[in-house]
Scaffold this motif. Sequence first.
Motif, PDB file in Angstrom:
ATOM      1  N   PRO A 197     -10.512  -5.964   2.843  1.00  0.00           N
ATOM      2  CA  PRO A 197      -9.002  -5.786   2.796  1.00  0.00           C
ATOM      3  C   PRO A 197      -8.568  -5.101   3.919  1.00  0.00           C
ATOM      4  CG  PRO A 197     -10.447  -4.940   0.736  1.00  0.00           C
ATOM      5  CD  PRO A 197     -11.191  -5.391   1.873  1.00  0.00           C
ATOM      6  N   LEU A 198      -7.353  -5.358   4.447  1.00  0.00           N
ATOM      7  CA  LEU A 198      -6.731  -4.747   5.537  1.00  0.00           C
ATOM      8  C   LEU A 198      -6.461  -3.139   5.285  1.00  0.00           C
ATOM      9  CD1 LEU A 198      -4.219  -7.588   6.534  1.00  0.00           C
ATOM     10  CD2 LEU A 198      -6.346  -7.114   7.686  1.00  0.00           C
ATOM     11  N   TYR A 199      -5.932  -3.194   4.298  1.00  0.00           N
ATOM     12  CA  TYR A 199      -5.849  -1.770   3.737  1.00  0.00           C
ATOM     13  C   TYR A 199      -5.252  -1.737   2.112  1.00  0.00           C
ATOM     14  CZ  TYR A 199      -0.916  -3.893   4.839  1.00  0.00           C
ATOM     15  OH  TYR A 199       0.074  -4.634   4.680  1.00  0.00           O
ATOM     16  N   TRP A 200      -5.094  -0.525   1.731  1.00  0.00           N
ATOM     17  CA  TRP A 200      -4.806  -0.564   0.342  1.00  0.00           C
ATOM     18  C   TRP A 200      -3.468   0.125   0.204  1.00  0.00           C
ATOM     19  CZ3 TRP A 200      -9.636  -0.639   2.170  1.00  0.00           C
ATOM     20  CH2 TRP A 200     -10.498  -1.198   1.262  1.00  0.00           C
ATOM     21  N   VAL A 201      -2.620  -0.202  -0.672  1.00  0.00           N
ATOM     22  CA  VAL A 201      -1.118   0.088  -1.058  1.00  0.00           C
ATOM     23  C   VAL A 201      -1.041   0.582  -2.430  1.00  0.00           C
ATOM     24  CG1 VAL A 201      -0.373  -1.091   0.754  1.00  0.00           C
ATOM     25  CG2 VAL A 201      -0.290  -2.259  -1.771  1.00  0.00           C
ATOM     26  N   ALA A 202      -0.158   1.510  -2.757  1.00  0.00           N
ATOM     27  CA  ALA A 202       0.189   1.766  -3.999  1.00  0.00           C
ATOM     28  C   ALA A 202       1.170   0.740  -4.818  1.00  0.00           C
ATOM     29  CB  ALA A 202       1.236   3.222  -3.779  1.00  0.00           C
ATOM     30  N   PRO A 203       0.790   0.657  -5.990  1.00  0.00           N
ATOM     31  CA  PRO A 203       1.557  -0.445  -6.727  1.00  0.00           C
ATOM     32  C   PRO A 203       2.916  -0.389  -6.709  1.00  0.00           C
ATOM     33  CG  PRO A 203      -0.568   0.268  -8.011  1.00  0.00           C
ATOM     34  CD  PRO A 203      -0.173   1.166  -6.989  1.00  0.00           C
ATOM     35  N   MET A 204       3.461   0.820  -6.666  1.00  0.00           N
ATOM     36  CA  MET A 204       4.824   0.722  -6.743  1.00  0.00           C
ATOM     37  C   MET A 204       5.415   1.188  -5.445  1.00  0.00           C
ATOM     38  SD  MET A 204       5.442  -0.295  -9.641  1.00  0.00           S
ATOM     39  CE  MET A 204       7.211  -0.156  -9.619  1.00  0.00           C
ATOM     40  N   ASP A 205       4.649   1.364  -4.669  1.00  0.00           N
ATOM     41  CA  ASP A 205       5.353   2.020  -3.278  1.00  0.00           C
ATOM     42  C   ASP A 205       4.522   1.300  -1.979  1.00  0.00           C
ATOM     43  OD1 ASP A 205       6.439   3.145  -1.066  1.00  0.00           O
ATOM     44  OD2 ASP A 205       5.916   5.230  -1.726  1.00  0.00           O
ATOM     45  N   PRO A 206       4.823   0.099  -1.450  1.00  0.00           N
ATOM     46  CA  PRO A 206       4.040  -0.381  -0.603  1.00  0.00           C
ATOM     47  C   PRO A 206       3.935   0.219   0.750  1.00  0.00           C
ATOM     48  CG  PRO A 206       5.608  -1.944  -1.632  1.00  0.00           C
ATOM     49  CD  PRO A 206       6.167  -0.728  -2.046  1.00  0.00           C
ATOM     50  N   SER A 207       5.052   1.043   1.077  1.00  0.00           N
ATOM     51  CA  SER A 207       5.037   2.167   2.220  1.00  0.00           C
ATOM     52  C   SER A 207       3.760   3.034   2.172  1.00  0.00           C
ATOM     53  CB  SER A 207       6.177   2.760   2.321  1.00  0.00           C
ATOM     54  OG  SER A 207       6.392   3.611   1.328  1.00  0.00           O
ATOM     55  N   TYR A 208       3.216   3.290   0.935  1.00  0.00           N
ATOM     56  CA  TYR A 208       2.044   4.181   0.745  1.00  0.00           C
ATOM     57  C   TYR A 208       0.904   3.374   0.917  1.00  0.00           C
ATOM     58  CZ  TYR A 208      -1.038   7.909  -1.155  1.00  0.00           C
ATOM     59  OH  TYR A 208      -1.940   8.962  -1.230  1.00  0.00           O
ATOM     60  N   ARG A 209       0.070   3.755   2.367  1.00  0.00           N
ATOM     61  CA  ARG A 209      -1.056   2.841   2.664  1.00  0.00           C
ATOM     62  C   ARG A 209      -2.172   3.748   2.845  1.00  0.00           C
ATOM     63  NH1 ARG A 209       1.109  -2.008   6.744  1.00  0.00           N
ATOM     64  NH2 ARG A 209       2.865  -2.653   5.657  1.00  0.00           N
ATOM     65  N   ARG A 210      -3.261   3.244   2.628  1.00  0.00           N
ATOM     66  CA  ARG A 210      -4.602   3.914   2.939  1.00  0.00           C
ATOM     67  C   ARG A 210      -5.741   3.061   3.300  1.00  0.00           C
ATOM     68  NH1 ARG A 210      -1.612   7.151   2.988  1.00  0.00           N
ATOM     69  NH2 ARG A 210      -1.507   9.532   1.957  1.00  0.00           N
ATOM     70  N   ASP A 211      -6.608   3.341   4.136  1.00  0.00           N
ATOM     71  CA  ASP A 211      -7.633   2.316   4.640  1.00  0.00           C
ATOM     72  C   ASP A 211      -8.731   2.467   3.827  1.00  0.00           C
ATOM     73  OD1 ASP A 211      -8.513   5.135   5.104  1.00  0.00           O
ATOM     74  OD2 ASP A 211      -9.160   4.994   7.070  1.00  0.00           O
ATOM     75  N   LYS A 212      -8.894   2.929   2.677  1.00  0.00           N
ATOM     76  CA  LYS A 212      -9.901   2.969   1.801  1.00  0.00           C
ATOM     77  C   LYS A 212      -9.279   2.980   0.365  1.00  0.00           C
ATOM     78  CE  LYS A 212     -10.965   7.975   1.861  1.00  0.00           C
ATOM     79  NZ  LYS A 212     -11.861   8.777   2.307  1.00  0.00           N
ATOM     80  N   PRO A 213      -9.936   2.679  -0.944  1.00  0.00           N
ATOM     81  CA  PRO A 213      -9.543   2.906  -2.191  1.00  0.00           C
ATOM     82  C   PRO A 213      -9.278   4.238  -2.424  1.00  0.00           C
ATOM     83  CG  PRO A 213     -11.714   1.388  -2.052  1.00  0.00           C
ATOM     84  CD  PRO A 213     -11.281   2.065  -0.651  1.00  0.00           C
ATOM     85  N   GLY A 214      -8.292   4.305  -3.690  1.00  0.00           N
ATOM     86  CA  GLY A 214      -8.054   5.651  -4.225  1.00  0.00           C
ATOM     87  C   GLY A 214      -6.989   5.788  -5.172  1.00  0.00           C
ATOM     88  N   LYS A 215      -6.241   6.756  -5.232  1.00  0.00           N
ATOM     89  CA  LYS A 215      -5.202   6.839  -6.101  1.00  0.00           C
ATOM     90  C   LYS A 215      -3.859   7.052  -5.525  1.00  0.00           C
ATOM     91  CE  LYS A 215      -7.530   7.230 -10.048  1.00  0.00           C
ATOM     92  NZ  LYS A 215      -7.463   6.169 -11.241  1.00  0.00           N
ATOM     93  N   SER A 216      -2.757   6.384  -6.107  1.00  0.00           N
ATOM     94  CA  SER A 216      -1.705   6.610  -5.387  1.00  0.00           C
ATOM     95  C   SER A 216      -0.936   8.064  -5.940  1.00  0.00           C
ATOM     96  CB  SER A 216      -0.557   5.621  -5.858  1.00  0.00           C
ATOM     97  OG  SER A 216      -0.361   5.677  -7.576  1.00  0.00           O
ATOM     98  N   PRO A 217       0.206   8.471  -5.362  1.00  0.00           N
ATOM     99  CA  PRO A 217       0.604   9.629  -5.906  1.00  0.00           C
ATOM    100  C   PRO A 217       1.120   9.707  -7.376  1.00  0.00           C
ATOM    101  CG  PRO A 217       1.509   9.032  -3.864  1.00  0.00           C
ATOM    102  CD  PRO A 217       0.908   8.055  -4.202  1.00  0.00           C
ATOM    103  N   MET A 218       1.399   8.324  -7.777  1.00  0.00           N
ATOM    104  CA  MET A 218       1.718   8.435  -9.268  1.00  0.00           C
ATOM    105  C   MET A 218       0.381   8.241 -10.220  1.00  0.00           C
ATOM    106  SD  MET A 218       4.962   5.595  -8.877  1.00  0.00           S
ATOM    107  CE  MET A 218       5.180   5.857 -10.910  1.00  0.00           C
ATOM    108  N   GLY A 219      -0.703   8.431  -9.582  1.00  0.00           N
ATOM    109  CA  GLY A 219      -2.056   8.400 -10.310  1.00  0.00           C
ATOM    110  C   GLY A 219      -2.413   6.888 -10.496  1.00  0.00           C
TER     111      GLY A 219
END
Length: 512
Positions: A39-61
């Motif tokens: 993957p190039l990066y990981w994004v939040a399902p409901m906020d594509p502007s929230y990007r991370r370089d590794k798997p994790g949780k979005s602010p919405m859990g």
Amino acid sequence: MNKIVVTGLTLIVGAVIGAGVVAWLLPTASSPVPAEKKPLYWVAPMDPSYRRDKPGKSPMGMDLIPVYEEQSAKESPGTVRIVPDVENNIGVRIAKVEFAGLDQRIDTVGYVQFNEDELRHVHPRVEGWVETLHVKAEGASVRKGEPVYSLYSPVLVNAQREFILAHEQGRPDLLAAARQRLVALAFPIDKIDSLIKTGQPLRTVTIAAPLSGVVENLGVREGVFIKPGQTVVSLGSLDKVWVIAEIFEASAQHLSLHDEAIISSDAMPDVRWSGRIDYIYPVLDNKTRTVRVRIVVDNDGKQLKPNMFVRVYLNDDQPTPRMVVPREAVIRTGAQDRVVVALGDGRFKSVAVKVGQVGGNKIEILDGLMPDDEVVISAQFLLDSESSKTSDFIRMQHSQDQATGPLAVWVKATITSLMPEHKMVSLQHDEVPDWGWPSMTMDFSTADDVDLTSLREGMVIHVELKKADDGKVVVNAVHIPEQKNIDGPPSKRESPESEYADPDTEVDHSHH
């Protein structure tokens, strides 16, 4: 000795075979194992502007979802991607763009009035006193010829004496003049001849009802002194009544004279009355923003009464098929109208559209969508809030090798309106099977070299519809069928205007 040699050869042959099998099973430098896509990066399902370089949780859990290089390159700006379980949790529902007639039924309110064409005002033509009032109250029913009031007028008494005197003197000229004066003063004609027989003037004159109906207004009482021009009584007929309906300005354009209307009343829910539009008032009410419409209704049972509140239903009997979507799919921001298009595989994008008429729970789309699109009708505001951050609001177009039909087609059409100043034409065209289009009425832009001056409204023509690079469909060429050589090839652009042939005659456009 021989046994030892045989055993040694057997061991050597087995070793060679085993080494070959192992070499065949193990990967070699010339056949590398395909590397797993990263993957190039990981994004939040409901906020594509929230990007991370590794798997994790979005602010919405929620679990972040991976974005790959191929996926990122194919998606246009503003595309939102959500996983199926999130799509299900937020309640995303979609609907297909369809061609259908808009429900142009108008459901409004109105009130009943007297038919003013049958409203009569009774005025005296001489001054005098009302000695007897035969109609006592407003709303009373009277028949034509029945007495309304009795008038004592010195002027009428003197006019009668002049008529009698002229008769006694044998002066035909004076007699004729005296008769005309009595008629002008509204003296009953059937009483004039009785003056000659009796030789005595009538002290009071009884005025009769000019029509059958009810008393709409009673302006006098017994003993009142009245003058010419004063309204004594107003009589209205209830055989036909007017219903004045209030129509919102957006719906008024669909109305025309003689359209049928259905009338109902909450007081009599099982009864329906039928009428037709008799007049459309030319002025818009500046307070209610409505146009008044007058409907003439037969009232044989006298059930409709003036000032009664009623409901009015007006229908469009032959709705024209249009490109429509559910009304809730359109997001109206004030500055822009847009919809969220479902691109498939959990991808969504906000697209700007141009809307037309609204009818029932459908809204017409003039530009921005294609017939095979699907739009979001639930949770669209949530998706739009994310997509609109980066969207170019332009619908993604299918590439040519993905298209479901040819780029250009010929079709027979009838011109419904011309807009030469905008290089546009409105056509009611036949079905286009290659594109999956039904017969419908649409507005088209025309190519620069299409001359609209040779076209007229109502003309039946053949047009070449072509898909432009931006996805819009334009009129690329026009052919006006002629009486002669109808099967011959048309010119590339318009032929001179002529009497066109049977519109059902097919024309060979293969030369194009």
